[in-house]
Enzyme design. Structure first.
Site, short mmCIF file in Angstrom:
data_model
loop_
_atom_site.label_atom_id
_atom_site.label_comp_id
_atom_site.label_asym_id
_atom_site.label_seq_id
_atom_site.Cartn_x
_atom_site.Cartn_y
_atom_site.Cartn_z
N HIS A 14 0.82 -1.22 0.00
CA HIS A 14 0.00 0.00 0.00
C HIS A 14 0.86 1.28 0.00
O HIS A 14 0.46 2.30 0.56
CB HIS A 14 -0.99 -0.03 1.18
CG HIS A 14 -0.35 -0.13 2.53
ND1 HIS A 14 -0.89 -0.89 3.56
CD2 HIS A 14 0.77 0.43 3.04
CE1 HIS A 14 -0.12 -0.77 4.63
NE2 HIS A 14 0.88 0.03 4.34
N HIS A 61 -1.62 4.64 9.58
CA HIS A 61 -0.26 5.15 9.83
C HIS A 61 -0.36 6.48 10.58
O HIS A 61 -0.01 7.53 10.04
CB HIS A 61 0.49 5.34 8.52
CG HIS A 61 0.60 4.10 7.67
ND1 HIS A 61 -0.47 3.59 6.95
CD2 HIS A 61 1.64 3.28 7.40
CE1 HIS A 61 -0.07 2.50 6.29
NE2 HIS A 61 1.20 2.29 6.55
N HIS A 195 10.43 -3.97 3.67
CA HIS A 195 10.80 -2.55 3.55
C HIS A 195 11.20 -1.98 4.89
O HIS A 195 10.73 -2.40 5.94
CB HIS A 195 9.72 -1.71 2.89
CG HIS A 195 8.42 -1.54 3.62
ND1 HIS A 195 7.60 -2.57 3.99
CD2 HIS A 195 7.76 -0.41 4.01
CE1 HIS A 195 6.50 -2.11 4.58
NE2 HIS A 195 6.58 -0.80 4.62
N GLU A 242 4.38 -5.36 8.66
CA GLU A 242 3.06 -5.22 8.03
C GLU A 242 2.59 -6.54 7.39
O GLU A 242 1.40 -6.74 7.20
CB GLU A 242 3.10 -4.13 6.95
CG GLU A 242 3.20 -2.72 7.51
CD GLU A 242 3.12 -1.64 6.44
OE1 GLU A 242 2.91 -0.48 6.80
OE2 GLU A 242 3.30 -1.94 5.23
C1 DHB Z 1 5.89 3.74 2.56
C2 DHB Z 1 4.86 3.82 3.52
C3 DHB Z 1 4.15 2.71 3.85
O1 DHB Z 1 3.13 2.76 4.74
C4 DHB Z 1 4.43 1.48 3.28
O2 DHB Z 1 3.70 0.42 3.68
C5 DHB Z 1 5.43 1.39 2.33
C6 DHB Z 1 6.16 2.51 1.97
C7 DHB Z 1 6.64 4.95 2.19
O3 DHB Z 1 6.47 5.99 2.84
O4 DHB Z 1 7.38 4.89 1.20
FE FE Z 2 2.49 0.90 5.39
#
Ligand code: DHB
Ligand code: FE
Length: 285
Positions: A14, A61, A195, A242
């Site tokens: 997302h 978030h 990530h 996540e």
């Molecule tokens: C980013 C934010 C998110 O919530 C995520 O799941 C992946 C990437 C971002 O800020 O790049």
């Molecule tokens: Fe996220």
């Protein structure tokens, strides 16, 4: 098959920049075109399948919630949910239509099944929810189905375990089966894949881990449900946790599923974008 049933599970990252790319008309630029092309088969598939409702598992978030109130599992029971202002104005996407009858049924069935859901009657929804909708349906005047948002705390330690998420998915399946109204439902697990947005390892991506996770979703979700938090952080980065939300989606499907489609793309901002479509195996009850 009861009147209401979950026919498919969808996993999708997302990443907020995906929403921004669409909203700012950049989807056909070279950086973004392969990503949106990768979701095209799913857009075509879901347009054919026409679900009545989505149960959309995502995390807020710090948009609707903050460190003041941190529900572990929050079920959106409202009639509609507005796109959240994440600091640069709300995304100009349609208001999300809720499904109060289904959502209240889920709340009742899940709580009586001993999953202590937080009931939310007012909540704005951030990129965690609206970006997957954009990936599934593109740019539309109205979203084509109702959405029951299920927000999971993966922001502030301690998040729920993968095992608890998988068990919640199974409880959602039972809860849907006892809903008396007709609904064709897809469940969506969002977030991930590997990530890390912060600190010395910012930009971490672990393709092998992500591939194994996607393999395991189809073949052995039970094993995935035993992955401890520390493994997610070490292997998938600080935000990789996540991915436990995908286990809610998987738990809500039958034991036997078929993988209809998979897509994996690096990078979108600093994130590995993962996507999978699972359907209950033909003949599964
Ligand atoms: C980013 C934010 C998110 O919530 C995520 O799941 C992946 C990437 C971002 O800020 O790049
Ligand atoms: Fe996220």
């Amino acid at each position: 098959m009861s009147a209401a049933h979950i026919f498919a599970g969808i996993g999708a990252s997302h990443v907020p920049a995906i929403g921004a790319a669409l909203d700012l008309g950049k989807a056909s630029e070279p950086y973004w075109a392969p990503l949106f092309a990768g979701f095209a088969p799913t857009r075509e598939w879901i347009a054919r399948e026409k679900p009545d409702a989505l149960i959309l598992v995502y995390n807020d978030h710090a948009s609707a919630f903050s460190l003041e109130v941190i529900p572990t599992f929050a079920l959106g029971c409202a009639a509609e949910f507005a796109p959240a202002d994440e600091g640069w104005g709300p995304r100009k996407v349609p208001v999300v239509k809720g499904d109060p009858a289904l959502a209240w049924h889920l709340a009742e069935a899940l709580i009586l099944d001993e999953f202590d859901m937080t009931i939310v009657n007012k909540m704005d929804v951030d990129h965690g929810l609206t970006v997957p909708l954009s990936l599934l349906f593109g740019q539309v005047d109205a979203w084509p189905c109702t959405v029951v948002p299920l927000a999971v705390n993966v922001i502030q330690y301690p998040p729920p375990t993968g095992k608890r998420c998988y068990a919640l998915g199974k409880a959602i399946r039972r809860a849907v089966a006892s809903f008396p109204e007709a609904r064709k439902i897809a469940i969506v697990g969002t977030g991930g894949l590997s990530h890390q947005l912060q600190g010395p390892r910012a930009g971490l991506i672990n393709r092998d881990w992500d591939a194994r996770f996607l393999d395991g979703l189809t073949a052995d979700p039970e094993a995935l449900s035993r992955i401890p938090h520390l493994d997610y952080v070490r292997e998938a980065g600080s935000e990789g946790i996540e991915m436990v939300m995908w286990l809610i989606m998987r738990g809500a499907l039958e034991e036997q599923v078929d993988e209809l489609y998979r897509f994996y793309h690096v990078p979108a901002s600093s994130t590995a974008v993962g996507h999978i479509v699972l359907v209950n195996r033909a003949g599964s009850p």
